[in-house]
Design an enzyme around this catalytic site. Structure first.
Site, PDB file in Angstrom:
ATOM      1  N   GLU A 182     -51.335  -8.504  33.653  1.00 54.88           N
ATOM      2  CA  GLU A 182     -50.838  -9.436  34.701  1.00 54.88           C
ATOM      3  C   GLU A 182     -52.145  -9.548  35.549  1.00 54.88           C
ATOM      4  OE1 GLU A 182     -46.991  -7.976  35.926  1.00 54.88           O
ATOM      5  OE2 GLU A 182     -46.112  -8.913  34.362  1.00 54.88           O
TER       6      GLU A 182
ATOM      7  N   ASP B 144     -39.677  -5.189  29.487  1.00 56.68           N
ATOM      8  CA  ASP B 144     -39.658  -5.215  31.069  1.00 56.68           C
ATOM      9  C   ASP B 144     -38.298  -4.632  31.898  1.00 56.68           C
ATOM     10  OD1 ASP B 144     -40.853  -5.274  33.674  1.00 56.68           O
ATOM     11  OD2 ASP B 144     -41.240  -7.359  33.509  1.00 56.68           O
TER      12      ASP B 144
ATOM     13  N   GLU C  91     -34.571  -5.493  40.340  1.00 55.38           N
ATOM     14  CA  GLU C  91     -35.267  -6.692  39.863  1.00 55.38           C
ATOM     15  C   GLU C  91     -34.431  -7.550  38.838  1.00 55.38           C
ATOM     16  OE1 GLU C  91     -39.405  -6.436  38.174  1.00 55.38           O
ATOM     17  OE2 GLU C  91     -39.406  -8.573  38.055  1.00 55.38           O
TER      18      GLU C  91
HETATM   19  C1  GCV Z   1     -45.735  -5.093  39.950  1.00 54.39           C
HETATM   20  C2  GCV Z   1     -42.700  -7.208  35.988  1.00 54.39           C
HETATM   21  C3  GCV Z   1     -42.573  -7.558  37.470  1.00 54.39           C
HETATM   22  C4  GCV Z   1     -43.796  -7.508  38.475  1.00 54.39           C
HETATM   23  C5  GCV Z   1     -44.407  -6.163  38.458  1.00 54.39           C
HETATM   24  C6  GCV Z   1     -44.701  -6.062  36.725  1.00 54.39           C
HETATM   25  C7  GCV Z   1     -45.360  -4.342  36.664  1.00 54.39           C
HETATM   26  O1  GCV Z   1     -43.546  -8.003  35.162  1.00 54.39           O
HETATM   27  O2  GCV Z   1     -41.964  -8.902  37.598  1.00 54.39           O
HETATM   28  O3  GCV Z   1     -43.518  -8.024  39.575  1.00 54.39           O
HETATM   29  O4  GCV Z   1     -45.606  -6.079  38.955  1.00 54.39           O
HETATM   30  O5  GCV Z   1     -43.517  -5.988  36.298  1.00 54.39           O
HETATM   31  O6  GCV Z   1     -44.544  -3.449  36.337  1.00 54.39           O
HETATM   32  O7  GCV Z   1     -46.486  -3.898  37.068  1.00 54.39           O
END
Ligand code: GCV
Length: 712
Positions: free
Chosen positions: A317, A396, A424
């Site tokens: 990411e 995720d 989340e």
């Molecule tokens: C910290 C998901 C979340 C992101 C997070 C990522 C991760 O994609 O939406 O906010 O980033 O996981 O675990 O690194």
């Protein structure tokens, strides 16, 4: 209840002094003063020396000052006591009752431990005469023993109580804070935080006042957590500086956490040698890069001698990583591990690596495959102070996912499982969603087939050398710590499961209820307990019922991930699709006709998941694209299951709201109000989920609900 009584109740539930200067008072979570009543009314001797022994002494002194007990510190008191906390190697005392209790503890240990030692954190509890003793080899054991006595309340002093010994199954029990130092333009102060600002950082700086951090450390120690990383795994410019220029801020936090046996870890940027060190490369095989990491890490340990180590999100990411230099993740992790090794530090290297620029038209790329494809071939190449940290599921943190096959694919690597306490994808602390039962399912999953080793066994490892358990934290500067007061139970449960991953989550929840709502401070303790169990025990499954069906996942609104957005991610680059059309729904991940993901599992599950006939209902759409008329093991069709569970989910949430109303006037009014307000939102949001999901699938399939309920 009249106004005066309600003030009393409030005083019982809140700590006396505000911890935030003039800020709002902070809820004591599961450590209200009342929880210490039984301990605080006793005569207590603390015997031994050390920082954590001082903490025990301080805790006991505060409790005794409040509830009329007495406390002594060794060495030479000949006093009548009810309770002794002693290090095993502390000198003998001229007190026959105390020495008899210590002897009982030693005997208990011989009898129960079966040759095993207490280790750095274990303790034994035993009775002799009228005295209860807690013995430990190291001060941390006494601290954990203290909180065990708090949990036991009067039962710790039951003359008939047999000896018991406790030792954590996992060495590292860690929380990752996704807290930003500087407010991120999109993610804010805390990425995926649902409880206000950070307790560590504000607007680009350390908050300075660490009282709240001290209270947090206390809460964490009481449930068994012993490590925290204090900044987001997405490391931006300001956060990168914590490793060097701003190390002092981290050291201050470490000083506070240390008093509760918690080590500080830091998320670092793989590009730090370039960003901070001015080098032209961060190539893990470059000699200058290795020298830079060694020198930088040495400076960290000069400042924080018990520093835990680094946490790294690399090539994920947008975070930098070894791929830039044509190296793999073993090269990357070993670079940092080498720098940490002389100091006893560890690298937690995340396996959350995938292509987030996928083309939705391309069905051959499967995000679920990515972690295994990248990491399984590297098994055996990581240094012993590397822990590969694996999200529990292959995608995720969804409400339902299969367990990540990576956890079964790297026998020669130390593996940690990563959970998400911050909600989340599970209601963002606006919904009651108690995750203990889900985590327990994860931990008891046997990847090699029923009866075989479990995920708990994997992360425990041989001789407790596994990678442990890690979770993304859910607290902020909210007066209730977690936004939703009942979300405190998720944090508590994580700590207790990390101490013993085989514990029953309902028992843990019960423990949390007793501590948080002490029976002695409640008019009808049984009603409170029953109501909380009724609301929370099955709340994760309720959440599952009214959100994305049958393991398909990701029907959330893009970006904030709250509320229904059925097609929100369907045509995006993120690799999270459901492929619903007029005939059916789900992702074909089979070897026969799909992405081949099922083949990443050991044979037993590879076979079970491969066929829609043997695949468990709750994961059907994760593994298969099936027609709406497909008949589940439950006997229902997929489409009718979608309708039924969504109607049921909303009914269950409405029942939660009704049940909660029973507690009006029975518990701390501020807790009551906060939960009541959030339950309103949960009912609203669940209704929205129900109507959008049902309507979406009705419009796609044209199949009416066989019970003729409202679908729009
Ligand atoms: C910290 C998901 C979340 C992101 C997070 C990522 C991760 O994609 O939406 O906010 O980033 O996981 O675990 O690194």
């Amino acid at each position: 209840m009249n106004a005066e009584e309600s003030v009393d109740l409030e005083q019982l539930m809140f700590v006396d002094e505000p911890m935030d200067g003039d800020g709002p008072r902070v809820h004591p979570a599961w450590l209200p003063p009342e929880a210490f009543r039984s301990l605080g009314a006793r005569r207590v001797l603390v015997h031994g020396e050390g920082l954590l022994v001082d903490t025990v002494l301080d805790e006991v002194s505060r409790a005794c000052a409040r509830y009329g007990g007495l406390v002594w510190h060794s060495p030479s008191w000949d006093v009548d006591v009810d309770l002794v906390f002693a290090l095993r190697d502390a000198a003998e005392l001229p007190n026959p009752a105390v020495e008899a209790a210590r002897a009982a503890g030693e005997a208990g240990l011989v009898e129960l431990a079966d040759g095993e030692t207490l280790g750095d954190e274990g303790f034994v509890l035993a009775r002799a005469g009228d005295v209860t003793v807690v013995l430990a080899d190291a001060p941390a054991g006494l601290l954990y023993g203290l909180f065990h006595v708090v949990r036991l309340c009067a039962a710790a002093f039951d003359p008939a109580r047999p000896p018991e010994w406790h030792r954590p199954a996992l060495r590292r029990r860690m929380l990752n804070h996704w807290d930003n130092v500087a407010v991120h333009p999109v993610m804010g102060q805390v990425e995926r935080g649902y409880a206000g600002g950070s307790i560590f950082w504000r607007d680009g700086r350390s908050r300075g006042d660490l009282d709240r951090v001290r209270e947090y450390a206390r809460l964490l120690a009481s449930c068994g957590v012993n490590a925290i990383s204090v900044n987001n795994v997405n490391v931006a410019r300001t956060e990168a500086l914590l490793l060097t220029e701003r190390l002092g801020d981290v050291a201050e936090i470490a000083d506070v956490l240390r008093r509760y046996g918690i080590r500080v870890h830091l998320s670092v940027s793989f590009a730090a040698p370039v960003v901070l060190g001015g080098l032209s490369t961060a190539d893990p095989l470059d000699e200058n890069v290795r020298v830079w990491w060694a020198a930088t890490t040495r400076r960290v340990y000069e400042r924080i001698p018990d520093f835990g180590g680094y946490l790294v999100k690399a090539d994920s990411e947008g975070q930098p990583g070894p791929f830039t230099y044509g190296r793999d993740h073993a090269d990357g992790a070993n670079l940092l591990a080498e720098a940490l090794a002389p100091h006893g530090g560890v690298v937690h290297w995340r396996a959350f690596v995938y292509n987030h620029h996928q083309d939705w038209r391309d069905r051959s790329t499967d995000r679920a495959r990515a972690a295994y494809d990248h990491f399984a071939p590297l098994d055996g190449r990581f240094r012993t102070n590397v822990v590969v940290q694996v999200k529990f599921g292959p995608v995720d943190f969804q409400t339902r996912e299969p367990i990540s096959p990576v956890l079964a694919a790297m026998p020669a690597t130390r593996l940690a499982v990563e959970l998400q306490v911050t909600q989340e994808y599970t209601g963002q602390q606006r919904h009651v969603c108690h995750l203990g039962p889900w985590w327990s399912e994860v931990l008891s999953f046997a990847p090699w087939g029923p009866g075989g080793r479990t995920i708990a066994d994997v992360v425990t490892g041989e001789a407790a050398a596994g990678g442990g358990m890690v979770a993304v934290a859910n607290v902020g500067d909210d007066p209730f710590w977690t936004g939703h007061p009942l979300a405190q139970a998720n944090l508590y449960t994580f700590g207790r499961l990390a101490w013993d991953p085989r514990r029953d989550p309902t028992t843990i929840l019960d423990e949390w209820i007793t501590l948080t709502f002490p029976p002695s401070a409640t008019a009808d303790a049984e009603l409170v307990r029953r109501t909380l169990h009724e609301i929370m025990d099955d709340s994760w499954r309720t959440y599952e019922r009214y959100t994305a069906p049958l393991g398909v996942g990701f029907m959330v609104n893009p970006g904030d991930h709250y509320g229904p957005g059925v097609d929100g991610y369907e045509y995006t680059r993120w690799g999270t699709y459901h492929f619903a059309d007029r005939d059916g729904v789900g992702v074909d991940r089979t070897r026969a006709s799909g992405t081949g993901f099922t083949g990443q599992y050991p044979p037993y599950w590879a076979q079970v998941y491969e066929s829609p006939e043997s695949c468990p209902d709750e994961l059907l759409l994760f593994f298969h694209h099936v027609p709406y008329g497909h008949v589940l093991h439950s006997g229902s069709t997929v489409i009718q299951h979608i309708y039924d569970t969504h109607f049921a989910g909303v009914e269950e949430v409405t029942a939660m709201r009704r049940r909660w109303q029973r507690l009006n006037g029975m518990i701390d009014p501020s807790v009551y109000e906060r939960v009541a307000e959030r339950l309103e939102e949960q009912v609203r949001c669940a209704t929205e989920w129900r109507d959008q999901i049902n309507t979406y699938f009705f419009r796609k399939s044209g199949v009416p609900d066989e019970r003729g309920r409202d679908i729009y």
